[in-house]
Design an enzyme around this catalytic site. Sequence first.
Site, mmCIF file in Angstrom:
data_model
loop_
_atom_site.group_PDB
_atom_site.id
_atom_site.type_symbol
_atom_site.label_atom_id
_atom_site.label_comp_id
_atom_site.label_asym_id
_atom_site.label_seq_id
_atom_site.Cartn_x
_atom_site.Cartn_y
_atom_site.Cartn_z
ATOM 1 N N TYR A 1 19.685 56.242 -9.027
ATOM 2 C CA TYR A 1 18.611 55.777 -9.907
ATOM 3 C C TYR A 1 18.156 56.930 -10.794
ATOM 4 O O TYR A 1 18.187 58.089 -10.384
ATOM 5 C CB TYR A 1 17.442 55.229 -9.076
ATOM 6 C CG TYR A 1 17.845 53.952 -8.378
ATOM 7 C CD1 TYR A 1 17.755 52.724 -9.032
ATOM 8 C CD2 TYR A 1 18.392 53.983 -7.100
ATOM 9 C CE1 TYR A 1 18.176 51.552 -8.415
ATOM 10 C CE2 TYR A 1 18.815 52.820 -6.473
ATOM 11 C CZ TYR A 1 18.706 51.608 -7.137
ATOM 12 O OH TYR A 1 19.136 50.461 -6.532
ATOM 13 N N GLU B 1 10.947 47.311 -9.817
ATOM 14 C CA GLU B 1 12.250 46.648 -9.752
ATOM 15 C C GLU B 1 13.305 47.522 -10.433
ATOM 16 O O GLU B 1 13.906 47.158 -11.443
ATOM 17 C CB GLU B 1 12.110 45.249 -10.363
ATOM 18 C CG GLU B 1 11.105 44.418 -9.563
ATOM 19 C CD GLU B 1 10.614 43.150 -10.256
ATOM 20 O OE1 GLU B 1 11.197 42.766 -11.291
ATOM 21 O OE2 GLU B 1 9.635 42.553 -9.765
ATOM 22 N N ASP C 1 -6.993 35.674 -12.589
ATOM 23 C CA ASP C 1 -7.959 36.354 -13.462
ATOM 24 C C ASP C 1 -8.617 37.551 -12.747
ATOM 25 O O ASP C 1 -9.540 38.144 -13.252
ATOM 26 C CB ASP C 1 -9.028 35.368 -13.967
ATOM 27 C CG ASP C 1 -9.829 34.761 -12.824
ATOM 28 O OD1 ASP C 1 -9.528 35.064 -11.641
ATOM 29 O OD2 ASP C 1 -10.772 33.981 -13.104
ATOM 30 N N GLU D 1 17.066 37.364 -11.039
ATOM 31 C CA GLU D 1 16.581 38.211 -9.952
ATOM 32 C C GLU D 1 17.826 38.824 -9.310
ATOM 33 O O GLU D 1 18.631 38.116 -8.706
ATOM 34 C CB GLU D 1 15.800 37.393 -8.917
ATOM 35 C CG GLU D 1 14.567 36.684 -9.471
ATOM 36 C CD GLU D 1 13.323 37.564 -9.542
ATOM 37 O OE1 GLU D 1 13.401 38.753 -9.185
ATOM 38 O OE2 GLU D 1 12.271 37.043 -9.974
ATOM 39 N N HIS E 1 8.581 44.630 -14.515
ATOM 40 C CA HIS E 1 7.906 45.018 -13.271
ATOM 41 C C HIS E 1 8.402 46.389 -12.828
ATOM 42 O O HIS E 1 9.603 46.596 -12.637
ATOM 43 C CB HIS E 1 8.162 43.966 -12.183
ATOM 44 C CG HIS E 1 7.465 42.677 -12.479
ATOM 45 N ND1 HIS E 1 7.998 41.448 -12.172
ATOM 46 C CD2 HIS E 1 6.260 42.446 -13.067
ATOM 47 C CE1 HIS E 1 7.146 40.495 -12.557
ATOM 48 N NE2 HIS E 1 6.086 41.085 -13.100
ATOM 49 N N HIS F 1 15.029 40.979 -13.406
ATOM 50 C CA HIS F 1 14.062 41.368 -12.368
ATOM 51 C C HIS F 1 14.823 41.620 -11.068
ATOM 52 O O HIS F 1 16.032 41.447 -10.976
ATOM 53 C CB HIS F 1 13.055 40.231 -12.131
ATOM 54 C CG HIS F 1 12.080 40.036 -13.232
ATOM 55 N ND1 HIS F 1 10.758 40.374 -13.137
ATOM 56 C CD2 HIS F 1 12.241 39.519 -14.482
ATOM 57 C CE1 HIS F 1 10.128 40.086 -14.257
ATOM 58 N NE2 HIS F 1 11.013 39.561 -15.103
#
Length: 459
Positions: free
Chosen positions: A172, A232, A313, A423, A229, A350
């Site tokens: 990564y 991920e 919210d 995903e 996100h 994702h």
Amino acid sequence: MSRCYRDGVRLRPRRNNAPSSLWPWRASRSVAGLGRLAAALAVVTGVGIAITPMMRPAPPERSTVRSHAPVTVESAPSRLGPERTAVRVWPRTAAERADVFAHAIDVWSEHSDAEALDVVLDPAGMAWVLDARLEAEVLVVDIDALAEDERERLAMAEVARPPAPGRWFSEYRDLSAIHAHLDQLAQRRPDLVMQETIGHSLEGRPLVALRIGGTGSRRAGMLINGGLHAREWISMMVTTCVADRLISSYDDDARIRRFVDEVELWVVPVSNPDGYVHSWSRDRYWRKNRRDGHGVDLNRNFDLAWGGPGSSDKPASQIYRGTAAFSEPESAALRDLMHRGDFDAHIDFHSYGQLLLHPWSHKRKRSRDHKRLSATADGMAKAIAAQHGKRYRKMSGESLYPASGTFMDWAYGEHEVSSFVIELRPRGGSGFVLPPEQIVPTCDEGLAAVLTLGESVGR
Ligand code: 0X9
Ligand code: ZN
């Protein structure tokens, strides 16, 4: 911490109340693992037992564990146990499902109603799962230990130094390494690639895009993005890798050459750079952008059914939608890019779950193009399976769970773009912390989906 415990242990409450045993769960992996399982659960529930990996052996198989609070097997301070455990649970009713949410300190992934829920629980939550006799599987006994192992690996010299050519996708990469790599790709083939900053994040980081190809006889426009996100990570790697493959294989692969010539592909690997930096430096499991410290879920901030079901919210919620649609510069930049171009297709990458989702996300009603989108998703699933045999399940977003204000729904509803969420890996396993050896095979799957979709749209 987690090394002596076992991830992936499956627990099922006995259905027949067999009176001969005090232990009401069965571990589907092995009976021999029961002692270790009892110990792991005792540790995560904080009741009585803790094992220090490498220093203490697993507890004896004869450990007695009762149905409700596991009893002490051997005394040790419970603070040695994991604080946060990722668990897949199978609630039996809507009320149980609501209870699981109430006990969860984070939701990693939802599945369709009848199915499982991946949640993060503290020791009290784990005790509740045991007590409520829910069917469950421990995904990651100690998510913080897993993140720490990853951090240590990434800090090693081999990773910190610029990788040898051909090894870039063996690990990564952080934001600056990704930006440097995109830069290099653009410099290597200026005839095929153009780099552009499409906006800036809240904290002022550039949102970098590559525009690849489409300069021959342009047949279609397509956008792929990753990293909406922050946690991920595989989605940032796969989108960068897809760009890399298209550019590197252009001269040698006829299918790719044709794709690049005909499809104008925009790639935005890191759609939430502030969140990504935060996930690398502070909190591996951070999901949202960094608005006011609490963050906004960018995939609830688009202007299609904004504020509807599956959004919140409450600023502290993981699915907080923000104060208004497009209140966030990151989602606004993606909106402006979409407005500008003439796009036919879109994939929002994702993780995790190995799923192919098509509109709608926010409502149960079938989309007008349901048949076509569903067939296209089937085509992508087939192309993905042909890579390494992995099955990605196709369904509408809503049938997984409702989500309002998503990029996919907005791209489809506002721009009539054939839009999908993919995903990526894993299906469950270690969730967001996917082993680095899986980056390249997951990229193979992402590329297969991109090619299949790009070839199916446009003139
Ligand atoms: O919830 C999301 O934003 C996406 N899943 S994730 O686990 N990566 O956060 C999926 C959105 C797709 N739409 C629906 N599931 N309705
Ligand atoms: Zn996501």
